[in-house]
Write a protein that holds these residues in place. Structure first.
Motif, PDB file in Angstrom:
ATOM      1  N   SER A 185       1.271  -1.482  -0.230  1.00  0.00           N
ATOM      2  CA  SER A 185      -0.204   0.307   0.032  1.00  0.00           C
ATOM      3  C   SER A 185       0.383   1.472  -0.628  1.00  0.00           C
ATOM      4  N   ALA A 186       2.113   1.411   0.240  1.00  0.00           N
ATOM      5  CA  ALA A 186       2.961   2.262   0.692  1.00  0.00           C
ATOM      6  C   ALA A 186       2.793   3.474  -0.909  1.00  0.00           C
ATOM      7  N   PRO A 187       2.931   2.981  -2.426  1.00  0.00           N
ATOM      8  CA  PRO A 187       2.558   3.881  -3.450  1.00  0.00           C
ATOM      9  C   PRO A 187       1.973   4.510  -3.367  1.00  0.00           C
ATOM     10  N   GLY A 188       0.630   4.211  -2.791  1.00  0.00           N
ATOM     11  CA  GLY A 188      -1.181   4.977  -2.477  1.00  0.00           C
ATOM     12  C   GLY A 188      -0.580   5.613  -1.375  1.00  0.00           C
ATOM     13  N   ILE A 189      -0.233   5.138  -0.774  1.00  0.00           N
ATOM     14  CA  ILE A 189      -0.052   6.167   0.508  1.00  0.00           C
ATOM     15  C   ILE A 189       0.611   7.230   0.935  1.00  0.00           C
ATOM     16  N   VAL A 190       2.347   7.227   0.209  1.00  0.00           N
ATOM     17  CA  VAL A 190       2.966   8.204   0.084  1.00  0.00           C
ATOM     18  C   VAL A 190       2.426   9.474  -0.443  1.00  0.00           C
ATOM     19  N   ASP A 191       1.489   8.361  -2.310  1.00  0.00           N
ATOM     20  CA  ASP A 191       1.161  10.030  -2.769  1.00  0.00           C
ATOM     21  C   ASP A 191       0.205  10.811  -1.942  1.00  0.00           C
ATOM     22  N   ARG A 192      -0.963  10.028  -1.431  1.00  0.00           N
ATOM     23  CA  ARG A 192      -1.762  11.212  -0.222  1.00  0.00           C
ATOM     24  C   ARG A 192      -1.055  11.444   0.550  1.00  0.00           C
ATOM     25  N   ILE A 193      -0.333  11.310   1.335  1.00  0.00           N
ATOM     26  CA  ILE A 193       0.527  12.326   2.102  1.00  0.00           C
ATOM     27  C   ILE A 193       1.198  13.366   1.694  1.00  0.00           C
ATOM     28  N   ASP A 194       1.716  13.462   0.586  1.00  0.00           N
ATOM     29  CA  ASP A 194       2.812  14.017   0.136  1.00  0.00           C
ATOM     30  C   ASP A 194       1.727  15.450  -0.685  1.00  0.00           C
ATOM     31  N   ARG A 195       0.478  14.738  -0.693  1.00  0.00           N
ATOM     32  CA  ARG A 195      -0.716  15.885  -1.569  1.00  0.00           C
ATOM     33  C   ARG A 195      -1.551  16.533  -0.154  1.00  0.00           C
ATOM     34  N   ALA A 196      -1.496  15.831   0.608  1.00  0.00           N
ATOM     35  CA  ALA A 196      -1.555  16.360   2.115  1.00  0.00           C
ATOM     36  C   ALA A 196      -1.267  17.339   2.687  1.00  0.00           C
ATOM     37  N   LEU A 197       0.145  17.190   2.559  1.00  0.00           N
ATOM     38  CA  LEU A 197       1.332  17.994   2.826  1.00  0.00           C
ATOM     39  C   LEU A 197       0.930  19.490   2.084  1.00  0.00           C
ATOM     40  N   THR A 198       1.430  19.080   0.701  1.00  0.00           N
ATOM     41  CA  THR A 198       0.839  20.498  -0.602  1.00  0.00           C
ATOM     42  C   THR A 198      -0.484  21.074   0.166  1.00  0.00           C
ATOM     43  N   GLN A 199      -1.895  20.922  -0.152  1.00  0.00           N
ATOM     44  CA  GLN A 199      -2.936  21.476   0.183  1.00  0.00           C
ATOM     45  C   GLN A 199      -2.622  21.625   1.535  1.00  0.00           C
ATOM     46  N   LEU A 200      -2.006  21.511   2.259  1.00  0.00           N
ATOM     47  CA  LEU A 200      -1.266  22.230   3.867  1.00  0.00           C
ATOM     48  C   LEU A 200      -0.251  23.029   3.945  1.00  0.00           C
ATOM     49  N   GLY A 201       0.246  23.416   2.918  1.00  0.00           N
ATOM     50  CA  GLY A 201       1.285  24.407   2.921  1.00  0.00           C
ATOM     51  C   GLY A 201       2.467  24.370   3.487  1.00  0.00           C
ATOM     52  N   ARG A 202       2.694  23.248   3.634  1.00  0.00           N
ATOM     53  CA  ARG A 202       3.504  22.307   4.727  1.00  0.00           C
ATOM     54  C   ARG A 202       4.734  22.079   3.449  1.00  0.00           C
ATOM     55  N   PRO A 203       6.404  22.341   4.051  1.00  0.00           N
ATOM     56  CA  PRO A 203       7.127  21.415   3.195  1.00  0.00           C
ATOM     57  C   PRO A 203       7.170  20.146   2.774  1.00  0.00           C
ATOM     58  N   ILE A 204       6.939  19.640   1.816  1.00  0.00           N
ATOM     59  CA  ILE A 204       7.281  18.429   1.532  1.00  0.00           C
ATOM     60  C   ILE A 204       8.261  17.289   1.486  1.00  0.00           C
ATOM     61  N   ALA A 205       8.238  16.079   2.056  1.00  0.00           N
ATOM     62  CA  ALA A 205       8.642  15.291   2.294  1.00  0.00           C
ATOM     63  C   ALA A 205       9.679  14.339   1.527  1.00  0.00           C
ATOM     64  N   ASP A 206      11.176  13.910   1.782  1.00  0.00           N
ATOM     65  CA  ASP A 206      11.758  13.529   0.428  1.00  0.00           C
ATOM     66  C   ASP A 206      10.858  11.981   0.918  1.00  0.00           C
ATOM     67  N   LYS A 207      10.088  11.775  -0.579  1.00  0.00           N
ATOM     68  CA  LYS A 207       9.344  10.564  -0.456  1.00  0.00           C
ATOM     69  C   LYS A 207       9.810   9.367  -0.089  1.00  0.00           C
ATOM     70  N   SER A 208      11.061   9.341  -0.436  1.00  0.00           N
ATOM     71  CA  SER A 208      11.860   7.916   0.627  1.00  0.00           C
ATOM     72  C   SER A 208      11.535   7.785   1.922  1.00  0.00           C
ATOM     73  N   ASP A 209      11.425   9.211   2.436  1.00  0.00           N
ATOM     74  CA  ASP A 209      11.318   8.878   4.304  1.00  0.00           C
ATOM     75  C   ASP A 209       9.712   9.172   5.090  1.00  0.00           C
ATOM     76  N   LEU A 210       8.957   9.465   3.357  1.00  0.00           N
ATOM     77  CA  LEU A 210       7.151   9.502   4.030  1.00  0.00           C
ATOM     78  C   LEU A 210       7.333   7.254   4.002  1.00  0.00           C
ATOM     79  N   PHE A 211       8.107   6.369   3.442  1.00  0.00           N
ATOM     80  CA  PHE A 211       7.086   5.254   3.801  1.00  0.00           C
ATOM     81  C   PHE A 211       7.748   4.639   5.522  1.00  0.00           C
ATOM     82  N   SER A 212       8.457   5.548   5.822  1.00  0.00           N
ATOM     83  CA  SER A 212       8.033   4.993   7.601  1.00  0.00           C
ATOM     84  C   SER A 212       6.845   5.344   8.048  1.00  0.00           C
TER      85      SER A 212
END
Length: 233
Positions: A34-61
């Motif tokens: 499920s990581a590809p979908g979860i990481v993509d949704r986290i990335d978009r959530a952070l963008t919507q919230l105006g937060r710095p985007i984390a490295d996607k490799s870090d988001l796997f954690s």
């Protein structure tokens, strides 16, 4: 949800070749990739919230632990984390929590063989329970499980030990023999949560944990066929 656990045998030192009376599975990183979908949704959530985007490799954690906890560890205040969770959840609801996920190779066959052997199966995941049920149903896996258990909808009750406690309570209520219960997962949260209840753990190598996170498990496996051997002998 309760954290009171039905009495189970002290089987933490049981051999992986034992005849198990019940097997509990984690979801993300264990049954589904499920990581590809979860990481993509986290990335978009952070963008919507105006937060710095984390490295996607870090988001796997972030995959595995409660999402609310992950937002707080990222630097959100408790109230901000709740808002971030709502944004993330909105994306997930629009697309389905299974979006970007797939079932690992050999998993349906593994579950079918364990079920055919008469061993009760359950899912115990830190993902919200209603989402766990949706994912399991989407991939046509519900036929294999006696119990599907997850976190509370707001994830305030989501620690793996608490979810496992509730799964054990429901199984006990159904009269399932818990004297030799096994937990299968991929992260340190799985090891810690299961051993809190005296349950031995097998870690799957195809998930998102590191080698160090497998410390404390009775075995780690690299394929569904190898896991089947440990479960059914």
């Amino acid at each position: 949800m309760t954290t009171q656990t039905p009495a189970v045998a002290d089987n933490a030192g049981a051999s992986a070749q034992s005849t198990w009376t019940c097997v509990l599975f984690d979801l993300d990183g264990t049954l589904t990739d499920s990581a590809p979908g979860i990481v993509d949704r986290i990335d978009r959530a952070l963008t919507q919230l105006g937060r710095p985007i984390a490295d996607k490799s870090d988001l796997f954690s972030w995959v595995g632990p409660p999402m609310l906890e992950s937002f707080e560890q990222y630097g959100f205040t408790p109230n901000e984390a709740i808002e971030a969770l709502d944004v993330y959840r909105g994306i997930s609801e629009a697309e389905g929590p299974w979006s970007g996920s797939s079932v690992y190779a050999g998993v349906p066959e593994l579950l079918a063989h364990i079920k055919a052997a008469g061993i009760p199966l359950a899912v115990a995941s830190s993902k919200p329970e209603y989402q766990v049920a949706q994912v399991i149903e989407h991939f046509d896996l519900e036929q294999y499980f006696d119990i599907i258990c997850g976190a509370s909808a707001d994830e305030t009750v989501s620690a793996k030990a608490d979810v496992i406690a509730e799964a054990l309570r429901r199984l006990h209520h159904r009269g399932v023999d818990l004297t030799k219960t096994l937990y299968v997962g991929d992260r340190i949260h799985d090891v810690e949560g299961a051993t809190a209840h005296g349950l031995p753990v097998i870690i799957v190598d195809w998930g998102y944990g590191t080698e160090a996170e497998a410390q404390g498990a009775i075995a780690h496996v690299s394929s569904a066929a190898e896991l089947e051997t440990h479960v059914l002998g």
